[in-house]
Design a protein around this motif. Sequence first.
Motif, PDB file in Angstrom:
ATOM      1  N   ILE A  16       0.865  -1.173   0.000  1.00  9.72           N
ATOM      2  CA  ILE A  16       0.000   0.000   0.000  1.00  9.72           C
ATOM      3  C   ILE A  16       0.906   1.230   0.000  1.00  9.72           C
ATOM      4  O   ILE A  16       1.776   1.367   0.864  1.00  9.72           O
ATOM      5  CB  ILE A  16      -0.926   0.037   1.236  1.00  9.72           C
ATOM      6  CG1 ILE A  16      -1.815  -1.215   1.258  1.00  9.72           C
ATOM      7  CG2 ILE A  16      -1.778   1.316   1.236  1.00  9.72           C
ATOM      8  CD1 ILE A  16      -2.744  -1.289   2.452  1.00  9.72           C
ATOM      9  N   ALA A  28       2.050   0.055  -6.970  1.00  8.08           N
ATOM     10  CA  ALA A  28       1.347   0.944  -6.033  1.00  8.08           C
ATOM     11  C   ALA A  28       1.756   2.396  -6.263  1.00  8.08           C
ATOM     12  O   ALA A  28       0.923   3.302  -6.266  1.00  8.08           O
ATOM     13  CB  ALA A  28       1.638   0.524  -4.593  1.00  8.08           C
ATOM     14  N   ARG A  51      -5.809  -2.081   8.436  1.00  9.15           N
ATOM     15  CA  ARG A  51      -4.737  -2.023   7.440  1.00  9.15           C
ATOM     16  C   ARG A  51      -4.741  -0.686   6.704  1.00  9.15           C
ATOM     17  O   ARG A  51      -3.916  -0.447   5.841  1.00  9.15           O
ATOM     18  CB  ARG A  51      -4.926  -3.128   6.397  1.00  9.15           C
ATOM     19  CG  ARG A  51      -4.573  -4.496   6.899  1.00  9.15           C
ATOM     20  CD  ARG A  51      -4.879  -5.537   5.844  1.00  9.15           C
ATOM     21  NE  ARG A  51      -4.468  -6.848   6.320  1.00  9.15           N
ATOM     22  CZ  ARG A  51      -4.861  -7.994   5.773  1.00  9.15           C
ATOM     23  NH1 ARG A  51      -5.684  -7.982   4.739  1.00  9.15           N
ATOM     24  NH2 ARG A  51      -4.433  -9.139   6.255  1.00  9.15           N
ATOM     25  N   VAL A  96      -9.830   0.203  -1.468  1.00 11.18           N
ATOM     26  CA  VAL A  96      -8.911   1.239  -0.985  1.00 11.18           C
ATOM     27  C   VAL A  96      -9.310   2.609  -1.523  1.00 11.18           C
ATOM     28  O   VAL A  96      -9.315   3.599  -0.796  1.00 11.18           O
ATOM     29  CB  VAL A  96      -7.453   0.900  -1.379  1.00 11.18           C
ATOM     30  CG1 VAL A  96      -6.494   1.983  -0.912  1.00 11.18           C
ATOM     31  CG2 VAL A  96      -7.047  -0.454  -0.809  1.00 11.18           C
ATOM     32  N   ALA A 152      -6.771   0.060   4.461  1.00 14.33           N
ATOM     33  CA  ALA A 152      -6.955  -0.326   3.068  1.00 14.33           C
ATOM     34  C   ALA A 152      -8.418  -0.199   2.671  1.00 14.33           C
ATOM     35  O   ALA A 152      -8.958  -1.050   1.971  1.00 14.33           O
ATOM     36  CB  ALA A 152      -6.458  -1.759   2.866  1.00 14.33           C
ATOM     37  N   LEU A 173      -4.180   6.832  -1.271  1.00 10.34           N
ATOM     38  CA  LEU A 173      -3.776   5.447  -1.032  1.00 10.34           C
ATOM     39  C   LEU A 173      -3.928   4.623  -2.298  1.00 10.34           C
ATOM     40  O   LEU A 173      -4.933   4.719  -2.989  1.00 10.34           O
ATOM     41  CB  LEU A 173      -4.660   4.816   0.055  1.00 10.34           C
ATOM     42  CG  LEU A 173      -4.618   5.449   1.439  1.00 10.34           C
ATOM     43  CD1 LEU A 173      -5.596   4.743   2.365  1.00 10.34           C
ATOM     44  CD2 LEU A 173      -3.217   5.367   2.020  1.00 10.34           C
ATOM     45  N   GLN A 174      -2.926   3.798  -2.600  1.00 15.19           N
ATOM     46  CA  GLN A 174      -3.003   2.915  -3.763  1.00 15.19           C
ATOM     47  C   GLN A 174      -2.325   1.595  -3.428  1.00 15.19           C
ATOM     48  O   GLN A 174      -1.443   1.539  -2.584  1.00 15.19           O
ATOM     49  CB  GLN A 174      -2.311   3.557  -4.972  1.00 15.19           C
ATOM     50  CG  GLN A 174      -2.931   4.872  -5.426  1.00 15.19           C
ATOM     51  CD  GLN A 174      -4.332   4.724  -6.024  1.00 15.19           C
ATOM     52  OE1 GLN A 174      -4.752   3.624  -6.411  1.00 15.19           O
ATOM     53  NE2 GLN A 174      -5.078   5.830  -6.086  1.00 15.19           N
ATOM     54  N   THR A 175      -2.760   0.542  -4.112  1.00  8.10           N
ATOM     55  CA  THR A 175      -2.171  -0.768  -3.843  1.00  8.10           C
ATOM     56  C   THR A 175      -1.500  -1.326  -5.083  1.00  8.10           C
ATOM     57  O   THR A 175      -1.829  -0.960  -6.212  1.00  8.10           O
ATOM     58  CB  THR A 175      -3.242  -1.784  -3.401  1.00  8.10           C
ATOM     59  OG1 THR A 175      -4.234  -1.866  -4.429  1.00  8.10           O
ATOM     60  CG2 THR A 175      -3.902  -1.383  -2.111  1.00  8.10           C
ATOM     61  N   SER A 187      -9.715  -4.539   6.700  1.00  3.93           N
ATOM     62  CA  SER A 187      -9.346  -3.458   5.757  1.00  3.93           C
ATOM     63  C   SER A 187      -9.138  -2.148   6.508  1.00  3.93           C
ATOM     64  O   SER A 187      -8.314  -1.330   6.110  1.00  3.93           O
ATOM     65  CB  SER A 187     -10.443  -3.210   4.724  1.00  3.93           C
ATOM     66  OG  SER A 187     -10.956  -4.406   4.239  1.00  3.93           O
ATOM     67  N   ASP A 207       1.136   5.348   0.247  1.00  6.66           N
ATOM     68  CA  ASP A 207       0.374   6.437   0.849  1.00  6.66           C
ATOM     69  C   ASP A 207       1.109   7.738   0.562  1.00  6.66           C
ATOM     70  O   ASP A 207       2.204   7.969   1.080  1.00  6.66           O
ATOM     71  CB  ASP A 207       0.268   6.190   2.363  1.00  6.66           C
ATOM     72  CG  ASP A 207      -0.575   7.252   3.067  1.00  6.66           C
ATOM     73  OD1 ASP A 207      -0.910   8.270   2.416  1.00  6.66           O
ATOM     74  OD2 ASP A 207      -0.875   7.056   4.253  1.00  6.66           O
TER      75      ASP A 207
END
Lengths: 475, 450
Positions: free
Chosen positions: A189, A228, B262, B384, B264, A196-198, B259, A191
């Motif tokens: 993840i 990410a 986390r 997310v 997320a 936020l991105q994965t 989530s 930030d």
Amino acid sequence: MIEPFKFFSNKFNITIHDIDSLLGAALSRGGEYADLYFEYTVLNSLSLEEQIIKSANRSVRLGVGVRVISGERTGYAYCDEIETSAILKAALTAAHIAESRTGVGAVNVTQGQPAHDLYPVTNALTDEPLERKIEFLNQADRAARIFDRRIREVQASLSDEYKVVLIATSEGMLIGDVQPLARMRVMCIADDDGNLQTGASGGGGRVGVDYFNDTLIEHYAGEAARQAIVQLEAVDAPAGSMEVVLGPGWPGILLHEAVGHGLEADFNRKGTSAFAGMIGRRVASEICTVVDEGTIPNRRGSLNIDDEGNPTSRTVLIEKGILKGYLQDKLSTRLTGAGLTGNGRRESYRHIPMPRMTNTYMLGGQSDPGDIIGSVKRGLYAVQFGGGQVDITNGKFVFSASEAYLIEDGKITAPVKGATLIGNGPNALTKVIEVGNDLSLDEGIGMCGKDGQSVPVGVGMPTIRISEMTVGGTK
Amino acid sequence: MKNQLTAELLDTIVKRASRLGATGAEAVGFETTEFHVEVRLGQIEKLQEAASRGIGLRVLHEGRQASCSTSDLSDEAIDELLNNAVEMARRTSQDEAAMLPAFDDYARTFPDLGLYDEAIALLPTGDKVEMARACEDAALKSDPRIRNSEGGACSTVIGRQVLVTSEGFSGEFNTTVCSLMSAPIAGEGDQMQVAGWGDRQRSLKSLETPETIGLEAARRALRKLGGRKVNTRTVPIVFEASAAEDLLGDFTGAVDGTSIFRKASFLVGKLGEQIAVPELNIIDDGTMMGALGSRPFDGDGCPSQRTVIIENGLLKNYLLNTYTARKLGLRPTGNAQRGLTGAPSVGITNFFISPGKYSPEEIIASVKTGFLVTEMIGFGFNPVTGDYSRGASGWWIEDGKLIHPVEEVTIAGNFKEILRGIEMIGNDLKFRSRIAAPTIKIDRMTVSGN
């Protein structure tokens, strides 16, 4: 190296004579075909999160599935102990699918050997001390965090299984296999001030512990982190019909959804697939050749024998755009007279086998991948995907891009947010207008679901250019 | 030596784990008897019957956690299970949130929630075959355009779950489920369309009749015939109840405590905030009588409860088990989901949108130009960011009327806007699974097609 029959006979006192009489019991009501599937599997998983090893799990799954076929009917029962009286009970339950009062004569099985030896693993992960596996995950965590300071969280996991199977059939076959499987996953993840991105990556196969060397672990971690970070800059994905270029490797999930499932013999035998009755017809442009190959060494989707004991093979599904064949299991070949292809698979002893894919990919073509992108005026270049799904009957399929870019005047420009791509199986591949010379297989993470059963599979593809496909963005 | 799956057996395992040095131990046992029949074109195609069981052991060693499971209940296998779990737990990392619930947090009474129906347990094989056959048959006979079938199916599962922990908790409960479904194929010219439809209930008397299910399945397959793409545009979207359930199912991932800790989920840090229109209420209720997701205690042994997730558009609670509650400094909500292996995860019980005041017909009639979504496929939700993009099919709406079927399009938007864009909520709530939603109308999403 474990010899499967010896393994089951030593550990559970099962003899050849027991197997013969259990198969006899399975056919005691007049079934035409019966098989026994003995399974002993050890599964391990280990996970890291918040820079600590949160859990270590180990499970043992063992049992026997008994199947009896009578015409189009299948009777199935299983027991989760490997012990003759329990198996006998299951055999008599499954036997009831046939309705005759009399059985067929004696069954005499003879031991055979698999035709292939695709994954002779001597150092399975299952036997590896926990410490070394923990170090793999710590290494992934460090590598991902070093990649960029905006990587805020890393989740890494390692799963492995070690499956010993023994299959006995009323046709007299007794054959076994030892099937190791391992997979590492890294999820990051990023930030950036609340944005936020994965990103996710990973791989594996039917491999030993040494497969996961430093370079590979750092590659998984770096890839997850990179994706990410790229997504931090993503703009809204485009909406509508446009040219699409798919990158090599995992985007081969297109083939799995667009054609693979629709070519499984069960749907075609029943006439419920959009591809039913289309053998010999054009379903792709002539630069497309698609195969399913269960015999590639160490691949996640490979098997020495399928879960019905038959040798896996290479099956040409589409040759130069023409539909050539279906993926068969025992039942389908009994009913249609087609030849076996070694695609009868099941999740475990609790499940009835059915036709499934192994490793499905498109052969490489002539075009240079750079030239392919350079030739697109406006389009989407998609390189990473999440899951996909297909409606077998009307042929509509989707697959979701997790890393994609706009192509503008032949150049890759802005990354775009995740978007679902949708198409129609029987004609999606007719719009493939260029095939790259860069075939690659995915890294070994694929899992395929059908009728509630999951099996590991592989996909692969070179870079391809599709003249038109619907992209489900918002802009 | 064979062992029976009893609370006594699990208690012995837990005590032995403690003697081997575990600071906490929790044993779970599952036992199921399943039956499944599939009938196709009137003939039995598959008949499956089996009983199975397994035990799982989770061990804590000063905050270090490991778990093992086995389907083999022999003394030998149990010895191996214990030794492995205790040994593995010494080698994982210390996690201060990894603890069993405190004694006071465990469920003390086990209310009878009507989860077991003897009528399902005793249902003869012949009746189940007939139900599957009748369900398929009703679809096949309903219209000449129903040309083929993937079949009719009837399944029953009789289950038992036992949980014993070293903190003194011991509980068990029995369940039954009966499901009945049909998947007819409608055809016209070259086109074929399938629709699977069914019902799943804990008691036989609440299950819809085979005829009702078969006819509805046929109606759903027939109405897909003649579907076509539409031009790409942004319009109001009506999610028919079954599609709204699918949408709500995706949303569960954004309020799952895992989530949240986390970070997320797009709903991190939003407790108490207005995240949706004031008409929206979403509830998770593990105590509903006879419902599929109900249970007297959750996977941690904590009592089931009714948890308001969204009230009048305000985010009130997340779904939490003991672990995620500790991580977030909140109270558990009875949402621990326990499998055979691994620590409990977070899962819904009965998760639903409270019904509104409009009939589905009124909702459709309110749309000038828009899209009625009846089915979605694919996995295009990112919890997310809230970004949403999935394959869809259904009907095009003009002037409040259904004009033509639509297929091979996607719908896309962002969940933050979807929640704020709900314009109407239907009165047609019905529980067919653990997730239920009425018809809902969203002000705008992008439909991507030609």
